[in-house]
Design a protein around this motif. Structure first.
Motif, short mmCIF file in Angstrom:
data_model
loop_
_atom_site.label_atom_id
_atom_site.label_comp_id
_atom_site.label_asym_id
_atom_site.label_seq_id
_atom_site.Cartn_x
_atom_site.Cartn_y
_atom_site.Cartn_z
N ASP A 19 0.80 -1.23 0.00
CA ASP A 19 0.00 0.00 0.00
C ASP A 19 0.83 1.27 0.00
OD1 ASP A 19 -2.57 -0.92 -0.25
OD2 ASP A 19 -3.05 -0.81 1.88
N VAL A 20 2.01 1.23 0.57
CA VAL A 20 2.81 2.46 0.68
C VAL A 20 3.84 2.61 -0.44
CG1 VAL A 20 2.50 2.59 3.18
CG2 VAL A 20 4.50 1.41 2.25
N CYS A 21 4.00 1.61 -1.26
CA CYS A 21 5.02 1.66 -2.31
C CYS A 21 4.59 2.63 -3.41
CB CYS A 21 5.24 0.27 -2.90
SG CYS A 21 6.51 0.26 -4.19
N PRO A 22 5.38 3.68 -3.65
CA PRO A 22 5.00 4.67 -4.65
C PRO A 22 5.22 4.22 -6.10
CG PRO A 22 7.09 5.28 -3.69
CD PRO A 22 6.60 4.07 -2.93
N VAL A 23 5.94 3.12 -6.30
CA VAL A 23 6.24 2.68 -7.67
C VAL A 23 5.73 1.27 -7.97
CG1 VAL A 23 8.21 4.23 -7.97
CG2 VAL A 23 8.58 1.95 -6.99
N ASP A 24 4.93 0.70 -7.09
CA ASP A 24 4.35 -0.63 -7.33
C ASP A 24 5.40 -1.67 -7.73
OD1 ASP A 24 1.83 0.40 -6.75
OD2 ASP A 24 1.40 0.85 -8.85
N CYS A 25 6.42 -1.81 -6.88
CA CYS A 25 7.50 -2.73 -7.22
C CYS A 25 7.38 -4.10 -6.55
CB CYS A 25 8.85 -2.11 -6.92
SG CYS A 25 9.21 -1.88 -5.19
N PHE A 26 6.29 -4.35 -5.81
CA PHE A 26 6.14 -5.65 -5.17
C PHE A 26 5.49 -6.65 -6.11
CE2 PHE A 26 6.89 -3.06 -1.51
CZ PHE A 26 7.61 -3.90 -0.68
N VAL A 27 6.03 -7.85 -6.08
CA VAL A 27 5.55 -8.93 -6.93
C VAL A 27 5.14 -10.08 -6.00
CG1 VAL A 27 6.18 -10.51 -8.79
CG2 VAL A 27 7.11 -8.19 -8.77
N GLU A 28 3.98 -10.66 -6.30
CA GLU A 28 3.40 -11.68 -5.44
C GLU A 28 3.55 -13.07 -6.02
OE1 GLU A 28 -0.93 -12.60 -3.43
OE2 GLU A 28 -0.87 -11.50 -5.32
N GLY A 29 4.08 -13.96 -5.19
CA GLY A 29 4.12 -15.37 -5.51
C GLY A 29 3.12 -16.10 -4.63
#
Length: 109
Positions: A19-29
């Motif tokens: 939610d706090v990531c300004p660049v949407d760099c999280f990837v879900e496995g």
């Protein structure tokens, strides 16, 4: 420089950081998140948001978890792993797994 998701995320997958990531760099496995090192801007806003304390600046990754730097770089573009842009519920037994050491054998690719 990038941030790295480490061992304690496995089988927890809390997504408060997303939610706090300004660049949407999280990837879900299936049972872990990783950070796309090409997108991370090293802002560090995700670090205090992680209930599992599983996110580190690359230079601060503990010595026994250095292999997670390469693992994040590998898995962010693995088949079936998708960018996650909104928080969702953690895994049902996340609280039971939070803090359990050496969970790499449980990683689902």
């Amino acid at each position: 420089m990038t941030h790295v998701v480490s061992d304690n995320c496995i089988k927890c997958k809390y997504t408060d950081c997303v939610d706090v990531c300004p660049v949407d760099c999280f990837v879900e496995g299936p049972n872990m998140l990783v950070i796309n090192p090409d997108e991370c801007i090293d802002c560090a806003v995700c670090v205090p948001e992680c209930p599992a304390n599983a996110i580190f600046a690359e230079e601060d990754v503990p010595a026994d978890e250095q292999h997670f730097i390469a693992l994040n770089a590998e898995l962010w573009h693995a088949p079936g792993w998708k960018t996650l842009t909104k928080r969702k519920a953690a895994l049902p037994d996340a609280d039971q797994w939070n803090g359990v050491p050496n969970k790499l054998e449980h990683l689902q690719r």
